[in-house]
Design a protein around this motif. Structure first.
Motif, PDB file in Angstrom:
ATOM      1  N   UNK A   1       0.816  -1.216   0.000  1.00 42.83           N
ATOM      2  CA  UNK A   1       0.000   0.000   0.000  1.00 42.83           C
ATOM      3  C   UNK A   1       0.850   1.265   0.000  1.00 42.83           C
ATOM      4  N   UNK A   2       2.183   1.087   0.145  1.00 41.34           N
ATOM      5  CA  UNK A   2       3.067   2.261   0.229  1.00 41.34           C
ATOM      6  C   UNK A   2       3.651   2.668  -1.118  1.00 41.34           C
ATOM      7  N   UNK A   3       3.361   1.906  -2.167  1.00 44.41           N
ATOM      8  CA  UNK A   3       3.840   2.318  -3.488  1.00 44.41           C
ATOM      9  C   UNK A   3       3.103   3.585  -3.902  1.00 44.41           C
ATOM     10  N   UNK A   4       3.727   4.387  -4.740  1.00 44.75           N
ATOM     11  CA  UNK A   4       3.127   5.665  -5.142  1.00 44.75           C
ATOM     12  C   UNK A   4       1.756   5.467  -5.777  1.00 44.75           C
ATOM     13  N   UNK A   5       1.657   4.441  -6.617  1.00 47.15           N
ATOM     14  CA  UNK A   5       0.401   4.174  -7.316  1.00 47.15           C
ATOM     15  C   UNK A   5      -0.716   3.825  -6.332  1.00 47.15           C
ATOM     16  N   UNK A   6      -0.391   2.976  -5.351  1.00 48.04           N
ATOM     17  CA  UNK A   6      -1.420   2.570  -4.387  1.00 48.04           C
ATOM     18  C   UNK A   6      -1.747   3.664  -3.389  1.00 48.04           C
ATOM     19  N   UNK A   7      -0.761   4.512  -3.073  1.00 49.62           N
ATOM     20  CA  UNK A   7      -1.043   5.665  -2.203  1.00 49.62           C
ATOM     21  C   UNK A   7      -2.101   6.557  -2.857  1.00 49.62           C
ATOM     22  N   UNK A   8      -1.956   6.744  -4.165  1.00 48.55           N
ATOM     23  CA  UNK A   8      -2.913   7.553  -4.915  1.00 48.55           C
ATOM     24  C   UNK A   8      -4.305   6.929  -4.835  1.00 48.55           C
ATOM     25  N   UNK A   9      -4.363   5.604  -4.990  1.00 46.82           N
ATOM     26  CA  UNK A   9      -5.655   4.915  -4.962  1.00 46.82           C
ATOM     27  C   UNK A   9      -6.292   4.963  -3.574  1.00 46.82           C
ATOM     28  N   UNK A  10      -5.457   4.877  -2.529  1.00 45.89           N
ATOM     29  CA  UNK A  10      -5.978   4.946  -1.161  1.00 45.89           C
ATOM     30  C   UNK A  10      -6.614   6.317  -0.917  1.00 45.89           C
ATOM     31  N   UNK A  11      -5.911   7.378  -1.357  1.00 47.10           N
ATOM     32  CA  UNK A  11      -6.465   8.733  -1.203  1.00 47.10           C
ATOM     33  C   UNK A  11      -7.750   8.874  -2.013  1.00 47.10           C
ATOM     34  N   UNK A  12      -7.722   8.333  -3.233  1.00 42.12           N
ATOM     35  CA  UNK A  12      -8.914   8.405  -4.096  1.00 42.12           C
ATOM     36  C   UNK A  12     -10.101   7.713  -3.446  1.00 42.12           C
ATOM     37  N   UNK A  13      -9.831   6.600  -2.765  1.00 43.53           N
ATOM     38  CA  UNK A  13     -10.916   5.878  -2.106  1.00 43.53           C
ATOM     39  C   UNK A  13     -11.481   6.671  -0.930  1.00 43.53           C
ATOM     40  N   UNK A  14     -10.596   7.359  -0.214  1.00 43.06           N
ATOM     41  CA  UNK A  14     -11.060   8.215   0.887  1.00 43.06           C
ATOM     42  C   UNK A  14     -11.963   9.326   0.352  1.00 43.06           C
ATOM     43  N   UNK A  15     -11.536   9.940  -0.732  1.00 45.32           N
ATOM     44  CA  UNK A  15     -12.308  11.036  -1.323  1.00 45.32           C
ATOM     45  C   UNK A  15     -13.677  10.550  -1.779  1.00 45.32           C
ATOM     46  N   UNK A  16     -13.688   9.458  -2.515  1.00 42.49           N
ATOM     47  CA  UNK A  16     -14.963   8.962  -3.063  1.00 42.49           C
ATOM     48  C   UNK A  16     -15.889   8.448  -1.965  1.00 42.49           C
ATOM     49  N   UNK A  17     -15.312   7.838  -0.922  1.00 45.60           N
ATOM     50  CA  UNK A  17     -16.140   7.415   0.212  1.00 45.60           C
ATOM     51  C   UNK A  17     -16.797   8.613   0.886  1.00 45.60           C
TER      52      UNK A  17
END
Length: 504
Positions: free
Chosen positions: A403-419
């Motif tokens: 989850x610490x890769x740059x790509x997955x960090x972006x997706x984690x933030x995106x999921x927070x926003x969309x939630x």
């Protein structure tokens, strides 16, 4: 000029005189004259002058001037010795002058010398804080740029290291008074440093103290003046000031004045804002600040007006389904881009202010406008569900380092926003609209939930399968255009999540 032998002889006379040392003025004068000699004589003078300084008040000016000459000597070892001894001259009415001299000496480029000056300033600060502040602020207000800069940095880094018995209430009041004078003409960087200094003072930790700081920031932000969105300096000043104000706001220290200013003057000009900061998404920065402030509004005279401006701006980022567009430009295969990060900020701000006027959507809007808004909400909610499913699928099974890769960090933030958006939209779909849900803004740390408190927003960022969420109300489902999955792009903090998803 005295020789080394003469300096030692006169030192002996003064040392042996004990209580009668003050009667040997001539011997002390010879030691003062040692500053005109060679390297060895100067080194001795640098040590001898401060040792007997207190016994010859009538020669105080001459002694301080002599030591100051040594502080400016070409020989670095002589300078260091002279600076080290300067606190011994800081007695009575001489202390502010010594503080002034030491403040000027902060301009040195020699690191060892610079540390000696810092230590000397701290030493006299503990003797007389008010007198030392007098010297420091005198140079901040009237000194050269390099001295001013370093004096401000000294205060911002060293004040917090001083004990309470030094930083008394009276001393803190003096710091506030003098800081206000400096704040009449400061750069952006200086302003940030002074806010750091002032917000760290114990006397300003109270509600009234925080309110004072907010008023200082508001004055610096020039909220009474006309806002010029095309002036980068004007925009930058407002952002700098607002960033300093945000941490000060609380349930007792209100953000009302700032929120009203943003709604009245900044939101209508959002697309035309300019900034001197390269690479900054100025529009997103403004919306984030507004969202953070919206939680701390008090009674608002222009509440309905502010809500209407927020509502109008929100509509700009919540498109109609393509077949619903009047001009037909979005018809066909091209889908409008959904800018989730902008919508999170605007929806959150609207939700926070809406709590104060819960009948805004039902009583203040006409039926056509409300119907239009619901169509937009439904379309956005449907696209949101597609995107949330893609993100959850992309993150499924990923934990720890993955989850610490740059790509997955972006997706984690995106999921927070969309939630977050999902929770807020559900609230607005209630009949009547509800404003009860709470979410943590995607860029803020998640707050711990107290025992017994229901979590209203579940940020599912692990690999565990999430609970199935509803895509919005089924009523009028035939009006909703269901876009193909994977065709969404967003503008979340200048990052394109569509690209991230394609690489999953």
């Amino acid at each position: 000029m005295p020789t080394v032998e003469e300096l030692y002889r006169n030192y002996g006379i003064l040392a042996d005189a004990t209580e009668q040392v003050g009667q040997h003025k001539d011997s002390y004068q010879i030691i003062l004259d040692g500053v005109k000699g060679g390297t060895k004589e100067k080194r001795l003078a640098a040590q001898f002058i401060p040792k007997f300084f207190k016994h010859f008040p009538e020669l105080a000016d001459s002694a301080i001037n002599a030591q100051l000459d040594l502080c400016e000597d070409e020989d670095v070892s002589i300078r260091r010795q002279a600076i080290k001894e300067l606190p011994q001259f800081a007695t009575g009415e001489n202390l502010p002058r010594v503080a002034d001299i030491l403040t000027q000496l902060l301009q040195t480029d020699d690191s060892a010398e610079f540390n000696l000056v810092n230590n000397a300033l701290l030493s006299i600060f503990k003797m007389d804080a008010k007198g030392t502040l007098g010297g420091l602020f005198s140079q901040i207000l009237q000194g050269e740029d390099i001295v001013r800069e370093r004096a401000i940095k000294f205060l911002s880094t060293k004040l917090k290291t001083l004990p309470d018995e030094v930083l008394t209430k009276e001393v803190e009041e003096l710091i506030l008074t003098e800081s206000k004078k400096v704040l009449e003409d400061v750069t952006g960087e200086e302003f940030v440093l002074f806010m750091k200094i002032l917000s760290g003072l114990k006397s300003l930790q109270t509600v009234s103290g925080r309110q004072q700081l907010v008023e200082l920031v508001a004055e610096q932000a020039d909220l009474e003046q006309t806002f010029n969105p095309s002036d980068p300096d004007c925009v930058d000043r407002l952002l700098q000031c607002t960033r300093q104000a945000v941490p000060l706001f609380s349930k007792n220290v209100h953000s009302t004045r700032f929120v009203t200013y943003f709604c009245e003057h900044v939101l209508p000009n959002l697309s035309s804002l300019t900034t001197p900061v390269e690479g900054l998404d100025i529009q997103l920065e403004v919306l984030k600040l507004l969202a953070e402030m919206s939680s701390f509004c008090g009674d608002m005279e222009k509440l309905e007006t502010n809500l209407r401006k927020l509502f109008d701006k929100l509509l700009e980022y919540m498109p109609l389904p393509p077949e619903e567009a009047e001009n037909g430009e979005n018809a066909g295969n091209e889908e409008p881009k959904l800018q989730f990060s902008y919508v999170e900020c605007l929806l959150y701000s609207f939700h926070q202010l809406g709590r104060k006027l819960p009948d805004f959507l039902t009583a203040k809007l006409n039926a056509e406008k409300l119907k239009d808004f619901k169509i937009r909400l439904q379309y956005f909610a449907r696209g949101l569900q597609v995107y949330i499913r893609q993100l959850r699928l992309a993150l499924q099974g990923k934990t720890g380092e993955a989850l610490k890769t740059e790509e997955n960090k972006i997706k984690v933030v995106a999921l927070k926003i969309t939630n977050n958006i999902n929770v807020l939209i559900k609230d607005l779909f209630h009949i009547p609209p509800s404003y009860k849900s709470t979410v943590t803004l995607s860029w803020k740390p998640v707050q711990k939930v107290e025992l017994g408190q229901k979590r209203t927003n579940e940020d599912t960022t692990s690999g565990s399968p999430p609970k199935k969420s509803t895509a919005g109300p089924k009523r009028d489902a035939r009006q909703i255009y269901n876009p193909p999955s994977g065709k969404y792009s967003s503008n979340l903090g200048n990052l394109n999540y569509e690209r991230s998803l394609q690489g999953k």
